[in-house]
Motif scaffolding. Sequence first.
Motif, mmCIF file in Angstrom:
data_model
loop_
_atom_site.group_PDB
_atom_site.id
_atom_site.type_symbol
_atom_site.label_atom_id
_atom_site.label_comp_id
_atom_site.label_asym_id
_atom_site.label_seq_id
_atom_site.Cartn_x
_atom_site.Cartn_y
_atom_site.Cartn_z
ATOM 1 N N SER A 68 0.837 -1.192 0.000
ATOM 2 C CA SER A 68 0.000 0.000 0.000
ATOM 3 C C SER A 68 0.875 1.246 0.000
ATOM 4 O O SER A 68 2.061 1.188 0.355
ATOM 5 N N ARG B 232 1.733 0.211 5.057
ATOM 6 C CA ARG B 232 1.180 -0.550 6.177
ATOM 7 C C ARG B 232 0.747 -1.954 5.767
ATOM 8 O O ARG B 232 0.945 -2.914 6.499
ATOM 9 N N TYR B 233 0.147 -2.043 4.584
ATOM 10 C CA TYR B 233 -0.421 -3.322 4.177
ATOM 11 C C TYR B 233 0.355 -3.945 3.016
ATOM 12 O O TYR B 233 0.850 -3.242 2.125
ATOM 13 N N ASP C 257 -1.123 -7.059 7.540
ATOM 14 C CA ASP C 257 -0.451 -5.932 8.184
ATOM 15 C C ASP C 257 1.044 -6.254 8.252
ATOM 16 O O ASP C 257 1.439 -7.274 8.820
ATOM 17 N N THR D 211 2.442 -6.280 12.091
ATOM 18 C CA THR D 211 1.966 -7.346 12.986
ATOM 19 C C THR D 211 1.958 -8.714 12.323
ATOM 20 O O THR D 211 1.827 -9.728 13.003
ATOM 21 N N LYS D 212 2.081 -8.734 10.973
ATOM 22 C CA LYS D 212 2.028 -9.962 10.184
ATOM 23 C C LYS D 212 0.661 -10.639 10.251
ATOM 24 O O LYS D 212 0.509 -11.798 9.882
ATOM 25 N N ALA E 206 -5.377 -9.479 7.344
ATOM 26 C CA ALA E 206 -6.577 -8.677 7.544
ATOM 27 C C ALA E 206 -7.760 -9.245 6.784
ATOM 28 O O ALA E 206 -8.899 -9.230 7.274
#
Length: 934
Positions: A204, A208-209, A222, A225-226, A229
């Motif tokens: 992104s 972030r993504y 994410d 955090t891996k 989503a």
Amino acid sequence: MDTEHYGKDLRYGAFDFLDDAGSLGFVTEVDSPDANLEFRVWKAGATASQPRFKITAGFLDDIISIRPDLGYLYILKASGVHRFALETGKAATENPLTESFDPEAVTLSDDAQVLALAEGRTIAIVDTTSGGVIKMHEAPAPVSDYCTDDCRIKHLAFIPGTRTLIYADDDGAINALDIAMGTQRSIYTTKSNHNKSIDAFALSANGRYLAFAQNDVAYVMDVATKATAVRFAISKAGGMYGIILAFVDDDRRLLVGGRELDIFDIGQQSKVLNYKSTIFVDRTRYYNASVKYVVPTKFLNDSWIIGIAGNPGGQMLAYRDGRIVRHFGSGRPSTTYLTGQAGTAVDFSSTQMIVGRGTDIRVTDASFQTWERVSSHPAEVKFLARLKSGNLLSVSKNGEIRIGLGASSTDLVRTSLYGDGHWVAVSPEGFFAGTDQALRKLYIRSGGSDIVPLDNLYQSLYRPDLIREKLAGDPQGKVGLASTRLDLAKIIESGAAPKVSISLAEGGQVSTTDEVEIRAKIVAQGGGIGKVEWRVNGITLGLESRGFERLTGGSQETVVSRKLSLDPGENKIEVVAYNARDLIASDAAQTLIRWDGQNTAAPPTLYVLAVGVNDYFDGRLRLSYAVPDAKALAEGLVKTGAGLYSDVHVTRVLDADVTREKLDKAFTEIGSKVKARDVFVFFLAGHGKTKNGKYYFLPRDFRYEDENSIERSGINQDQFQGWFSKVAARKSILLYDTCESGSLTSANATRGDIDERLGALNRMTRATGRTFLVATTDDAPAIEGYKGHGVFTYALLDAMERGDVNGNGLIEISELADYVDAKVPDYSFEAFKMRQVPQRNIVGSNFALANRGAVLGAVGADQKAAAPFPTKATHVVISNVISRSEADDAAQTTMSLSPGMQVRVIETTGGWALVAREGRRIGYVQQRDLVALQ
């Protein structure tokens, strides 16, 4: 007639007469497990040709040239020009066969300064501001045995605003690589062994993504955090050109392109659009097609342009905010048809898009009705990007990186990247930068018929600083000015370099003594004969120019000879001659001579030549630490050399003696004593200047009148090369603690200036064949000093005690270089809040320079008082005052000062100033009693 090969598999243009007798040489293709080409010779009167040698070389479109006059068969490949001796088929040793770096994935950082390319499991990191390779990173082996033979990296992307590179491979692993630190962490690992390959991924805009496709499923996770989503099933995945992912609509939606086009809303976890990738010719005829590329654009109201290609057929779609807003093209031939079939594209301006189709780069407008070819690559265009400067970056599948001027794509710099990590960048003017190995792969035609490696022009056109300036748009006109003095065209006009051959003295390849006389025949090839360099095992041990350029007429040749000292074992002897203007070097004539003798058991002798000048005739150039540093370095080597050498001979040339004449005398005297087995250290402290890519040392009697003064009166590389060639020692190190004289021009150093200095260092290393350690400094650190020394010299002296990393009690050259490289930036930042970065070029084998030993010692209060400071005054005393040992009225009195006395302020604290006079510490006085000198 050779009926066996006539008209069959003969390579186009690959034949020529080899001699006056009519022997014809030609190349034909063969089906052999160890070769695919064969060189054959048909002699006049013979009924068939005879094979001479077989070679392996590339594809059918290679260009082959047979040059009997030069004695080589030339093969032109994307990876360079390769030479094979016509008599033996032996590949030229200076130009080994190396394939190009063929990237499967390419990406560019969001600031457009770093380019990453992946082939196999190797990632090349390229600096777009210099055109050069920063590093080659070899990705760790895959975590499973799913694809051990060919586990390629297929996808790359930089996290925005960082130098962290995300990459994915066929093993189903996604990793994050910090390219600065070389460390990596896992982002995702596929647990199943079924079809683990990552088919596509995208980041992104905010980093972030991460979205990736695998087994007909698109995942959004994410990065930090891996955590996954959302996941989406892909409609009819796996088009003809694979799968393409892109975050669209301000990262709210995910575009998935394959045999169909899907748009997913990430927040709603739903599909909002499905488009059948079908190209219609008319109502009854259509072609199946696939999404080929997705490009965000400034025109068409910030739409995303989607290229769809069939076989045949091509069309364009404009997408925005969940829907297709416009269609362009059909299955009928048109510019839109071709644009849709392009392999890659980039939005270039509010009215233009640039596409790569096949080997061509073309520009089209917002209507997609124009299709102008602006440039091309030798292989298919793989990647396009617009740089912050507005220039176009393009990468082809054979590792060629081009940076062109705007949409016209007129060449600024071309970089060729090879599979072994070597590279060369060349500007249209002929200036170049790169690794030595790569410079031997590219050839130019000089003097009409001669073909020489680019490497033979090293001393004339190796200019990494001008490559950087060219890429920056030549803001100061440096490239334009340099090319008016000298460029590739002028060098070619100067005429071809001579040919050199070696004839051995009696005894041939084996010598019974440690000295041998070598004779070389030099034949001019149209450019006259200039200087001649003699090298033994890479070290220049002879240099001469006897007016050969004055030879005239069609046949110019001469025979020169020189006695050269040998090392025990095999010695590689090389002789190189330049054309009359010393612009083009010949290929080195080479021979190997073995001396089976042995050195005596006695230790070698260390010869130290320490040169320093403080007291420059021009007061603006006066220094404080050059002379003390030269003395300290010499004394340190005397102390730490005891027991390691049979003797340590020190020659000091200081202040008024630092003239061209007296330096020549010192080198001559040392050269008459030094033996091949001895060790030589040269230390030089004073002012240096890099001008037009060449290094100059400013002697004590230098007078600055204008910029030309440096070239007129400075001691240049050629002079140093001649001096060093007198010193037979095979083990040597040259230490240059010479600050760049910015005070002459009031100019601050730029990155281009640093590149120019490094380029000069590389040329010096090449010219001498010796190891250099250089302090690439500006004036301030050299003038101000660090604990009583120049920063560079302090690190050298400190290394004598602390640099023994392997604990063997010796300070080896590699340890010395590592210590200085690590400590100088720290020391300079501590003292001046700026980081000096020393440079080194280490050639030859590592060797022990000194025993480990303390030569600096602790700096106590008494040493502080005696420590030298700069002599130039900064303030004047305006009243009768008493200086104190500390910044305290109760501290001990050190001296009485009278009004009008000039002093230098060293530091200030709490209203007090520490002052010095004539280079010596006085003490602290109140700041109110001083006025700054104007």
